[in-house]
Scaffold this active site. Structure first.
Site, PDB file in Angstrom:
ATOM      1  CB  SER A  79      -0.947  -0.042   1.202  1.00 36.24           C
ATOM      2  OG  SER A  79      -2.061   0.798   0.999  1.00 36.24           O
ATOM      3  CG  ASP A 193      -4.107  -1.961   0.241  1.00 34.61           C
ATOM      4  OD1 ASP A 193      -3.248  -2.628   0.827  1.00 34.61           O
ATOM      5  OD2 ASP A 193      -4.208  -0.725   0.336  1.00 34.61           O
TER       6      ASP A 193
END
Length: 298
Positions: A79, A193
């Site tokens: 991320s 993610d």
């Protein structure tokens, strides 16, 4: 006959071991496997976890490691950890990283799009464009420091280590918080993610040959008192999920650096300086332990 019987037993044992090891494999990579480093040779990995705006603390950690001349042989990022890690891996200069990071604004990350609302309100193209315009290195495999961005295959639930292809698109995929960002198609996979399955991927660093793993967890304190929108709700839910997914992975770390990011919202881009300072503070405290570990390989 006895020798033949022993040979067959050994063959069966090796086969069973191969089956067991393959069944333990929980992640896939999009590139060739890396050779493990021989014993006695220190190989340091920096593993940067997710946490959206809290990731500015990563910049402070990197500045101290660079000042202390602690070598980084690979970077694993999830991320926002992939965003900060990817920029630094392409150009290992902490002052340039700081300059670049401080240019990142909320609008560079959250580009709302009505057209893509069925899969997520935020397209993510602006984040990809920012990286593409800012970083000269275009391919993951060409970064100066070996870099491994982490994503999650939305169809299979597998952790995916991206090793080849567009750097900017890989960072976009690694940062695509489900429910907020549109999933990213990369290498014929639908990715979201990496924090969904592996927010602080210390195990990936170990699998790539690291024997000293420095993990940076910016999501230990998830307190958030300013939840006023759907984006805030999903973001805070993601923060809770990422914290839980990090617990077991941190067991693979040699050193865990945890900057104080309490009270900073997932999309609060107004606290960059504070987060930078907290990252520096936490990294300084970890330096003696890192040097102690390094000394064991000299």
């Amino acid at each position: 006959m006895w020798a033949k019987g022993q040979y067959i037993k050994k063959l069966i044992l090796l086969t069973l071991m191969g089956i067991f090891l393959s069944s333990c494999q929980t992640m896939e990579t999009s590139g060739p496997a890396q050779t493990r480093v021989p014993r006695g040779e220190a190989r340091i990995a920096l593993v940067l976890g997710g946490g959206a705006a809290k990731g500015f603390a990563h910049v402070g950690v990197i500045r101290i490691l660079e000042q202390e001349k602690i070598p980084i042989h690979m970077i694993v990022g999830t991320s926002v950890g992939s965003l900060i890690g990817g920029i630094y891996a392409a150009n290992p200069d902490s002052f340039q990283l700081e300059w670049t990071a401080f240019k990142i604004d909320r609008n560079d990350v959250l580009d709302f799009s009505i057209v893509h609302s069925k899969l997520g309100p935020v397209q993510g193209a602006r984040l990809e464009g920012f990286v593409d315009q800012t970083v000269k290195t275009k391919k993951i495999e060409n970064t100066k420091i070996p870099f491994y961005p982490i994503a999650t295959d939305l169809n299979t639930g597998q952790t995916v280590v991206l090793e080849k292809g567009s750097l900017s698109k890989a960072i976009r995929a690694s940062s695509a918080i489900p429910g907020i960002f549109v999933p990213v198609t990369f290498d014929n996979r639908m990715l979201v993610d990496g924090g969904v399955t592996n927010n602080i991927a210390c195990d990936v660093a170990r699998s790539k040959g690291a024997n000293i793993v420095i993990a940076v967890n910016v999501g230990k304190d998830i307190r958030e008192n300013n939840i006023t929108s759907l984006i805030d709700i999903v973001g805070q839910s993601a923060a809770i999920m990422m914290r839980e997914s990090a617990r077991t992975k941190l067991q693979h770390a040699s050193v865990v650096i945890e900057p104080n990011t309490g009270g900073v919202g997932m999309f609060d881009f107004t606290r960059k300086k504070t987060l930078l300072e907290e990252g520096m503070k936490a990294a300084r405290q970890a330096v003696p332990k890192i040097r102690e570990l390094m000394a064991q390989y000299k």
